[in-house]
Design a protein around this motif. Structure first.
Motif, PDB file in Angstrom:
ATOM      1  N   LEU A  70       0.824  -1.217   0.000  1.00 20.25           N
ATOM      2  CA  LEU A  70       0.000   0.000   0.000  1.00 20.25           C
ATOM      3  C   LEU A  70       0.861   1.272   0.000  1.00 20.25           C
ATOM      4  O   LEU A  70       0.613   2.212  -0.756  1.00 20.25           O
ATOM      5  CB  LEU A  70      -0.946   0.047   1.206  1.00 20.25           C
ATOM      6  N   VAL A  71       1.886   1.265   0.851  1.00 16.86           N
ATOM      7  CA  VAL A  71       2.705   2.473   0.980  1.00 16.86           C
ATOM      8  C   VAL A  71       3.396   2.799  -0.352  1.00 16.86           C
ATOM      9  O   VAL A  71       3.444   3.961  -0.767  1.00 16.86           O
ATOM     10  CB  VAL A  71       3.738   2.303   2.118  1.00 16.86           C
ATOM     11  N   GLN A  72       3.857   1.762  -1.044  1.00 15.62           N
ATOM     12  CA  GLN A  72       4.479   1.964  -2.362  1.00 15.62           C
ATOM     13  C   GLN A  72       3.461   2.489  -3.373  1.00 15.62           C
ATOM     14  O   GLN A  72       3.799   3.332  -4.206  1.00 15.62           O
ATOM     15  CB  GLN A  72       5.094   0.658  -2.896  1.00 15.62           C
ATOM     16  N   VAL A  73       2.238   1.967  -3.301  1.00 17.49           N
ATOM     17  CA  VAL A  73       1.185   2.436  -4.214  1.00 17.49           C
ATOM     18  C   VAL A  73       0.942   3.932  -4.004  1.00 17.49           C
ATOM     19  O   VAL A  73       0.926   4.720  -4.952  1.00 17.49           O
ATOM     20  CB  VAL A  73      -0.133   1.638  -3.990  1.00 17.49           C
ATOM     21  N   VAL A  74       0.814   4.339  -2.754  1.00 13.66           N
ATOM     22  CA  VAL A  74       0.569   5.755  -2.445  1.00 13.66           C
ATOM     23  C   VAL A  74       1.752   6.599  -2.914  1.00 13.66           C
ATOM     24  O   VAL A  74       1.583   7.640  -3.562  1.00 13.66           O
ATOM     25  CB  VAL A  74       0.313   5.958  -0.928  1.00 13.66           C
ATOM     26  N   SER A  75       2.942   6.115  -2.609  1.00 13.08           N
ATOM     27  CA  SER A  75       4.151   6.840  -2.970  1.00 13.08           C
ATOM     28  C   SER A  75       4.270   7.014  -4.490  1.00 13.08           C
ATOM     29  O   SER A  75       4.587   8.096  -4.993  1.00 13.08           O
ATOM     30  CB  SER A  75       5.352   6.078  -2.394  1.00 13.08           C
ATOM     31  N   ARG A  76       3.989   5.940  -5.220  1.00 10.59           N
ATOM     32  CA  ARG A  76       4.087   5.984  -6.680  1.00 10.59           C
ATOM     33  C   ARG A  76       3.058   6.955  -7.272  1.00 10.59           C
ATOM     34  O   ARG A  76       3.354   7.723  -8.185  1.00 10.59           O
ATOM     35  CB  ARG A  76       3.889   4.575  -7.251  1.00 10.59           C
ATOM     36  N   ILE A  77       1.847   6.934  -6.732  1.00 10.41           N
ATOM     37  CA  ILE A  77       0.801   7.826  -7.241  1.00 10.41           C
ATOM     38  C   ILE A  77       1.169   9.296  -6.985  1.00 10.41           C
ATOM     39  O   ILE A  77       0.955  10.157  -7.839  1.00 10.41           O
ATOM     40  CB  ILE A  77      -0.569   7.453  -6.622  1.00 10.41           C
ATOM     41  N   LEU A  78       1.768   9.559  -5.826  1.00  9.19           N
ATOM     42  CA  LEU A  78       2.193  10.939  -5.540  1.00  9.19           C
ATOM     43  C   LEU A  78       3.268  11.380  -6.528  1.00  9.19           C
ATOM     44  O   LEU A  78       3.256  12.512  -7.018  1.00  9.19           O
ATOM     45  CB  LEU A  78       2.702  11.045  -4.104  1.00  9.19           C
ATOM     46  N   GLU A  79       4.182  10.472  -6.846  1.00 13.94           N
ATOM     47  CA  GLU A  79       5.231  10.804  -7.816  1.00 13.94           C
ATOM     48  C   GLU A  79       4.645  11.038  -9.203  1.00 13.94           C
ATOM     49  O   GLU A  79       4.941  12.031  -9.853  1.00 13.94           O
ATOM     50  CB  GLU A  79       6.264   9.679  -7.890  1.00 13.94           C
TER      51      GLU A  79
END
Ligand code: C2E
Ligand code: CA
Ligand code: CA
Ligand code: CA
Length: 278
Positions: A128-137
């Protein structure tokens, strides 16, 4: 003959699969809806009660079904949580909301936070944290303009919840605890967990301030939040008396039909200046 027979069986099977149950009970329909762009987000303004200014917008999903029309989340989110499609649907919603907020900023509008709901199942999905991080990028949205709305149900696995929450906070996003007061009620996690905001469940606001018990609970939650250095917001504010009560008792923020019902992104954009304050 054999081929024909097999076809018949296949046709029969398909009918059996789709026959008795309404379409929204089928996982395939949720996947199909996602793949063909049938989900939409509506946005509801959130206000600061001290200065009446717009501070954010909560993204609320709807299913624009080709035959059934606009389907509310209560009719399909529970199923999506059950069969796991909520993870992909939720990732879509997160990306869509971040994109929309970035588009508002790019259009020169006053920056606001976009709040996205995450169910417990989404919260606990691996990565989940990677998903959020990727979307922010991808969307180039600054993390502080994204707020994740979680419910108390995530606290059931307290240790794991703390790990995920810390990782999300490390990204720089904000965390709010939705439907506060109706769920799993251990107050001890409130000081342990990196939460920014409590959202008082609308069931307490509904009869407030006429119902003295509800009014007492609302006051108590506001005071508790402030003592814990948390921001506090009321949801489901529908009338002036509720607003007056909340303002008098220094609730930080509010949202509800009194200010504005959730609007499609485009309508929100068109009314953005008008929505700037209430
Ligand atoms: P919620 O997060 O508690 O959202 C607030 C609900 O109250 C929304 O219903 C909103 O339209 C409604 N509401 C807003 N103002 C008022 C008011 O003044 N009075 C009343 N009576 N209701 C008001 P909605 O949009 O039908 O969403 C229902 C629930 O579906 C949400 O409750 C949330 O738990 C879930 N949901 C919505 N979008 C998403 C999503 O993208 N992902 C996930 N996981 N869940 C979502
Ligand atoms: Ca919410
Ligand atoms: Ca809520
Ligand atoms: Ca809810």
């Amino acid at each position: 003959v054999k081929k024909e027979g097999r076809n018949n069986v296949r046709v029969f099977d398909e009918r059996k699969e789709t026959g008795d149950r309404p379409p929204i009970e089928r996982e395939d329909d949720l996947r199909h809806a996602l793949a063909t762009g049938q989900f939409v987000l509506h946005y509801q303004p959130q206000y600061d009660l001290r200065n009446q200014q717009l501070t954010g917008a909560e993204a609320l999903i709807r299913w624009h079904h080709p035959d059934l029309g606009l389907i509310p989340p209560s009719s399909f989110i529970p199923l999506a949580e059950e069969n796991g499609t909520i993870n992909d649907i939720g990732t879509w919603a997160l990306r869509e909301a971040c994109q929309q907020n970035k588009a508002w900023q790019n259009a020169g509008l006053a920056p606001i936070t976009v709040a996205v709901n995450l169910s417990a199942r989404q919260f606990y999905q691996p990565g989940l944290v990677q998903v959020v991080s990727r979307i922010l990028e991808e969307t180039e949205l600054e993390p502080r303009y994204l707020e994740l709305e979680l419910t108390e149900s995530i606290m059931i696995e307290a240790e794991q919840a703390l790990i995920v929450l810390r990782a999300l906070k490390a990204l720089g996003v904000r965390i709010s605890l939705d439907d506060f007061g109706v769920g799993f009620s251990s107050l001890s996690y409130l000081r342990k967990f990196p939460i920014d905001k409590l959202k008082i469940d609308k069931s307490f606001i509904q009869e407030c301030p006429v119902d003295v018990n509800d009014a007492t609970i609302v006051k108590m939650i506001i005071n508790m939040a402030h003592n814990l250095k948390l921001s506090v917001m009321a949801e489901g504010v529908e009338d002036k008396d509720q607003l007056t009560f909340l303002t008098q008792h220094v609730c930080d923020g509010a949202q509800g039909f009194l200010f504005q019902k959730p609007l499609p992104g485009r309508a929100f954009t068109e009314k953005f200046h008008e929505l700037q304050s209430f």
